[in-house]
Motif scaffolding. Sequence first.
Motif, PDB file in Angstrom:
ATOM      1  N   TRP A  89      -1.503   1.051 -12.689  1.00 23.59           N
ATOM      2  CA  TRP A  89      -0.256   1.041 -12.531  1.00 23.59           C
ATOM      3  C   TRP A  89       0.156   2.463 -12.797  1.00 23.59           C
ATOM      4  O   TRP A  89      -0.163   3.071 -13.587  1.00 23.59           O
ATOM      5  N   PRO A  90       1.458   2.764 -11.858  1.00 17.71           N
ATOM      6  CA  PRO A  90       1.834   4.144 -12.307  1.00 17.71           C
ATOM      7  C   PRO A  90       2.282   4.418 -13.688  1.00 17.71           C
ATOM      8  O   PRO A  90       2.453   5.448 -14.213  1.00 17.71           O
ATOM      9  N   MET A  91       3.176   3.353 -14.436  1.00 13.50           N
ATOM     10  CA  MET A  91       3.880   3.129 -15.449  1.00 13.50           C
ATOM     11  C   MET A  91       3.136   2.192 -16.273  1.00 13.50           C
ATOM     12  O   MET A  91       3.071   1.046 -15.904  1.00 13.50           O
ATOM     13  N   VAL A  92       2.515   2.626 -17.631  1.00 18.08           N
ATOM     14  CA  VAL A  92       1.992   1.474 -18.541  1.00 18.08           C
ATOM     15  C   VAL A  92       2.452   1.759 -19.778  1.00 18.08           C
ATOM     16  O   VAL A  92       2.594   2.670 -20.483  1.00 18.08           O
ATOM     17  N   ALA A  93       3.005   0.494 -20.430  1.00 18.57           N
ATOM     18  CA  ALA A  93       3.195   0.550 -21.877  1.00 18.57           C
ATOM     19  C   ALA A  93       2.160  -0.291 -22.539  1.00 18.57           C
ATOM     20  O   ALA A  93       1.930  -1.233 -22.270  1.00 18.57           O
ATOM     21  N   VAL A  94       1.637   0.446 -23.535  1.00 20.54           N
ATOM     22  CA  VAL A  94       0.779  -0.203 -24.372  1.00 20.54           C
ATOM     23  C   VAL A  94       1.270  -0.389 -25.699  1.00 20.54           C
ATOM     24  O   VAL A  94       1.495   0.674 -26.702  1.00 20.54           O
ATOM     25  N   VAL A  95       1.585  -1.656 -26.142  1.00 16.28           N
ATOM     26  CA  VAL A  95       2.131  -2.141 -27.456  1.00 16.28           C
ATOM     27  C   VAL A  95       1.326  -2.669 -28.240  1.00 16.28           C
ATOM     28  O   VAL A  95       0.184  -3.023 -28.092  1.00 16.28           O
ATOM     29  N   GLY A  96       1.949  -2.883 -29.405  1.00 15.88           N
ATOM     30  CA  GLY A  96       1.028  -3.454 -30.656  1.00 15.88           C
ATOM     31  C   GLY A  96       0.046  -2.481 -31.275  1.00 15.88           C
ATOM     32  O   GLY A  96      -1.013  -3.262 -31.730  1.00 15.88           O
ATOM     33  N   LEU A  97      -0.060  -1.212 -31.190  1.00 17.79           N
ATOM     34  CA  LEU A  97      -0.970  -0.515 -31.692  1.00 17.79           C
ATOM     35  C   LEU A  97      -0.783  -0.259 -33.237  1.00 17.79           C
ATOM     36  O   LEU A  97      -0.714   0.732 -33.711  1.00 17.79           O
ATOM     37  N   GLU A  98      -1.027  -1.280 -33.977  1.00 16.30           N
ATOM     38  CA  GLU A  98      -0.648  -1.218 -35.352  1.00 16.30           C
ATOM     39  C   GLU A  98      -2.160  -1.745 -36.309  1.00 16.30           C
ATOM     40  O   GLU A  98      -2.946  -2.267 -35.400  1.00 16.30           O
ATOM     41  N   THR A  99      -2.291  -1.504 -37.315  1.00 13.43           N
ATOM     42  CA  THR A  99      -3.303  -1.837 -38.309  1.00 13.43           C
ATOM     43  C   THR A  99      -3.354  -3.364 -38.196  1.00 13.43           C
ATOM     44  O   THR A  99      -2.496  -3.896 -38.070  1.00 13.43           O
ATOM     45  N   GLY A 100      -4.572  -4.014 -38.129  1.00  7.62           N
ATOM     46  CA  GLY A 100      -4.921  -5.408 -37.929  1.00  7.62           C
ATOM     47  C   GLY A 100      -4.753  -6.005 -36.467  1.00  7.62           C
ATOM     48  O   GLY A 100      -5.366  -7.130 -36.226  1.00  7.62           O
ATOM     49  N   THR A 101      -4.146  -5.341 -35.705  1.00  9.27           N
ATOM     50  CA  THR A 101      -4.171  -5.720 -34.165  1.00  9.27           C
ATOM     51  C   THR A 101      -5.069  -4.766 -33.396  1.00  9.27           C
ATOM     52  O   THR A 101      -5.774  -5.176 -32.361  1.00  9.27           O
ATOM     53  N   MET A 102      -5.033  -3.463 -33.576  1.00  7.44           N
ATOM     54  CA  MET A 102      -5.782  -2.557 -32.997  1.00  7.44           C
ATOM     55  C   MET A 102      -6.581  -1.485 -34.024  1.00  7.44           C
ATOM     56  O   MET A 102      -5.688  -0.650 -34.425  1.00  7.44           O
ATOM     57  N   PRO A 103      -7.634  -1.432 -34.529  1.00  3.97           N
ATOM     58  CA  PRO A 103      -8.738  -2.433 -33.804  1.00  3.97           C
ATOM     59  C   PRO A 103      -8.216  -4.105 -34.326  1.00  3.97           C
ATOM     60  O   PRO A 103      -7.557  -4.044 -35.588  1.00  3.97           O
ATOM     61  N   ILE A 104      -8.773  -5.066 -33.870  1.00  6.06           N
ATOM     62  CA  ILE A 104      -8.334  -6.280 -34.118  1.00  6.06           C
ATOM     63  C   ILE A 104      -9.095  -6.694 -35.558  1.00  6.06           C
ATOM     64  O   ILE A 104      -9.941  -6.139 -36.206  1.00  6.06           O
ATOM     65  N   ALA A 105      -8.625  -7.405 -36.486  1.00  6.76           N
ATOM     66  CA  ALA A 105      -8.734  -7.754 -37.925  1.00  6.76           C
ATOM     67  C   ALA A 105     -10.244  -8.030 -38.030  1.00  6.76           C
ATOM     68  O   ALA A 105     -10.912  -7.816 -38.894  1.00  6.76           O
ATOM     69  N   TYR A 106     -10.703  -9.023 -36.994  1.00  6.57           N
ATOM     70  CA  TYR A 106     -12.006  -9.471 -37.119  1.00  6.57           C
ATOM     71  C   TYR A 106     -13.189  -8.803 -36.674  1.00  6.57           C
ATOM     72  O   TYR A 106     -14.367  -9.024 -36.714  1.00  6.57           O
ATOM     73  N   ALA A 107     -12.878  -7.484 -36.252  1.00  5.90           N
ATOM     74  CA  ALA A 107     -13.812  -6.466 -35.857  1.00  5.90           C
ATOM     75  C   ALA A 107     -14.557  -5.724 -36.674  1.00  5.90           C
ATOM     76  O   ALA A 107     -13.999  -4.848 -37.063  1.00  5.90           O
ATOM     77  N   VAL A 108     -15.496  -6.447 -37.354  1.00  2.27           N
ATOM     78  CA  VAL A 108     -16.082  -5.967 -38.371  1.00  2.27           C
ATOM     79  C   VAL A 108     -17.624  -5.540 -38.210  1.00  2.27           C
ATOM     80  O   VAL A 108     -18.296  -5.857 -37.189  1.00  2.27           O
ATOM     81  N   GLY A 109     -17.857  -4.182 -38.549  1.00  4.03           N
ATOM     82  CA  GLY A 109     -19.265  -3.525 -38.112  1.00  4.03           C
ATOM     83  C   GLY A 109     -18.897  -2.545 -37.073  1.00  4.03           C
ATOM     84  O   GLY A 109     -17.996  -2.311 -36.292  1.00  4.03           O
ATOM     85  N   GLU A 110     -20.067  -1.690 -37.456  1.00  3.70           N
ATOM     86  CA  GLU A 110     -19.912  -0.254 -36.487  1.00  3.70           C
ATOM     87  C   GLU A 110     -19.813  -0.686 -34.762  1.00  3.70           C
ATOM     88  O   GLU A 110     -18.991  -0.086 -34.253  1.00  3.70           O
ATOM     89  N   GLU A 111     -20.581  -1.480 -34.555  1.00  2.00           N
ATOM     90  CA  GLU A 111     -20.634  -1.849 -33.017  1.00  2.00           C
ATOM     91  C   GLU A 111     -19.220  -2.497 -32.631  1.00  2.00           C
ATOM     92  O   GLU A 111     -18.780  -2.313 -31.617  1.00  2.00           O
ATOM     93  N   ALA A 112     -18.656  -3.420 -33.151  1.00  5.06           N
ATOM     94  CA  ALA A 112     -17.180  -4.241 -33.222  1.00  5.06           C
ATOM     95  C   ALA A 112     -16.179  -3.011 -33.086  1.00  5.06           C
ATOM     96  O   ALA A 112     -15.245  -3.090 -32.247  1.00  5.06           O
ATOM     97  N   GLN A 113     -16.453  -2.178 -34.163  1.00  2.00           N
ATOM     98  CA  GLN A 113     -15.161  -0.813 -33.938  1.00  2.00           C
ATOM     99  C   GLN A 113     -15.480   0.058 -32.815  1.00  2.00           C
ATOM    100  O   GLN A 113     -14.367   0.129 -32.274  1.00  2.00           O
ATOM    101  N   ALA A 114     -16.615   0.173 -32.294  1.00  5.32           N
ATOM    102  CA  ALA A 114     -16.978   1.218 -31.239  1.00  5.32           C
ATOM    103  C   ALA A 114     -16.225   0.325 -29.886  1.00  5.32           C
ATOM    104  O   ALA A 114     -15.567   1.055 -29.005  1.00  5.32           O
ATOM    105  N   GLU A 115     -16.536  -0.864 -29.879  1.00  9.95           N
ATOM    106  CA  GLU A 115     -15.869  -1.687 -28.738  1.00  9.95           C
ATOM    107  C   GLU A 115     -14.359  -1.802 -28.654  1.00  9.95           C
ATOM    108  O   GLU A 115     -13.675  -1.865 -27.584  1.00  9.95           O
TER     109      GLU A 115
END
Length: 598
Positions: A499-525
Amino acid sequence: MSEPSAARLLSGLTDRQRQAVTSDAGVLCVVAGAGSGKTTVLTRRVAWRVETGAAAAQHVLVVTFSRRAAVELRQRLRRLGTGEVTAATFHAAALAQLRRHWADRGQAAPVVLSDPHSLLRRILEKTTGNGEPSFVAAVLAELTWARARALRPADYPEASRRASRTPPLELDQMVELFGLYQAEKRKRNVLDLDDLVERCAELLESESPTAHAVRWSAQHLFVDEFQDVNPAQWRLLEAWRDGRPDLCVVGDPRQAIYAWNGSDPSLLERLPTLVPGAVTVRLDENHRSSPQIVSAASAVLSASGDSEHAPVSRQDDRMPPVVTGFEDEEAEAAATARWLRTTRRPGQPWRHCAVLARTHARLEPAERALHAEGVPSRRAGNRGRAPALSEILRVLRRAAPGAGAKSALVDALAETTETAGSTEEAAALEEAGAHLGRLVDDHGVEEPRPTVGSFLAWLAANRGGTEVAGWERQGAGSSELGDDAVTLATFHQAKGLEWPMVAVVGLETGTMPIAYAVGEEAQAEERRLLYVALTRAESELWCSWAAQSSDGAAPPRPRGPSPLLEPVRQVIEAQAPLGPRDALARLDHVRRRLAAAG
C-alpha cells in the motif's frame, strides 16, 4: 523467439531481472528481496521458457502457498499468453493428482476435511475430557507442525525437544493422540490437508502408472515463496522432479515467517547443495518502497547481523517514517486515524492505506478510531457476501469448456459455499456444481467424475486465500464492486501485499516480539516479521507503540517501546535532509506529525 515477443517479455526489467528471466540454468534459485519484482520475474521466466521452446506449456507446474497467490499467478500467466500452464497451491496440485489416481483405479475418493477441528475435538473429549476450542486449536497446531516436518508419531518427541516446542500435552500423550487421530481418519476414510501432500508424495515415489503419468505431466517445475516450503512439501517437490534438472524457485530468506508452523527457510540457502548445479541470481533492488522506508526496515535485520546483500531502493526520496509512542492504545489509535486522514492526498482512495499489527487484538482500537473519524475500514479477508449464486450460475451457464473465466468462477463459488444455508441456495449450489463439472479443471485435466463432492474437495484444498479472482483486486484490499476502505491486517496477513500508506501499530514490548517468542530462532523470526510489515509501505510509513493497554486490565499493564524499534529510530534520525526543493514538503510533514500527536 521473435524480437517483438522477446522485447515484450523483457520490457521494463533491470539487468539482474533479465538475467533471472533468460538464464539457461536448468536449476535456478532466485533470491528476491521485498519489492524486487519476484512475481514479475517468475511469470516472465515461465513465459520466456515457453516462448523459446525450452518448456512445453502443458508440462509446466507452478506451485505456491495460498489461493490468492495462485489466482494472481494464473492471471499474470494468462495475460502473458502462456496457454495451458498450471498454477496451483501445493494442496490443490496434490489433490488433482490423487483424484485422477483414485478415478483410474475405480476407488471412491476420500472426503477432504476443510476443518479437522470437529474430528479432533471428539477425540480429545474422549481421551482428555477437554474439548475447549483454544485447546483443540493448540493440539491441531502441534500436529500440523509435526506433519509439516514429515515426522512419524515415534519421531515426534525427540524432534519436539530439539525444536524447544511447548506442546499442549505431555510428549507421550501427544504421541498417543497423533496415532489416534491418524487411525480415526483412516476409519472414516477422510483426509486432512497434510495428508494430501503426504499421500501424493508416496504415490509419486512408487512405480505406479499414475506416478509416471504425473511426472510426465509436470516436467518443468516453478516454486513461488520457496522460503516457506516445509520438509513434507520438499519431499513432494522432489518426487515431482524425480532427479530432473528442471526447477526454478523464487524466495526471500528475509521474509521467512512461518518456521513456527513447520516451514524450513534453510532449504533456500541449501538448495545449491541439495541440487548440484543450481545457479543463484540475487535481486536486491527494491522497486516498491522509498529509500527512507527501505533503510528503516533493513535496520531491523542489520541490528542482528543480517546486513549481507542489503536491499537498495530505486524509488524517489520521500519523508522519513514516523516513530512515536502514546500513553495508551486508544490514544495511539486516535493519532493513527488522524495521521491517515491528514497524510492522505486529496482524491487518494482509502484502499491505498493500511493499518497493520502483530495480533488481531491490537487492530481493534484502530478499527474503533477509524470509525469515530468517519474513515471506512475493513478487516483483511472480510469482504462480506460473495457474488450471488444467481450471478455465478448465469455466467456458468454461458461458460464453454476451458473458458478463461473458470478460475474466477470457482473462487467466487468457493466463497458462496461457506454461506449457503437455505434450501434455495443449496439447490443452486447443486446446479452450479453440475455446470462446473463440464468445465476443464484448474489443473488442465478433465474432471473424471464431476460431482459437487469433488468440487467441495477442491475447495477444501484451496482454503487460505483472501482474494476472489474477478471480483477482488490484488494488493489494494478493495473489491471491484466499488468499496473503498482502509485495510486492517495482521503482519502475517499482509505478506505479499503493498500500500502507498501503512501504519504499523502496537510496537511495544510483549507484542513485538510476541511474548511467547522464546529462543534465538523465534526472536529472529519476529525480526523478519516486522521487516515484512514495514516493507509493505511504498511512500508513507507510521510506526507507533502504546505505554499502557486498553483491555480493561486493573491496574493497566505498563509497557515500553519494542527493542526492535531502536535501530529504526536511529536510522531515521541519521537520514540526511532531502534538500531545498523538499523544504515545503518537510514543513508539511512536521504539521502532520503535530496534528497526529494531538
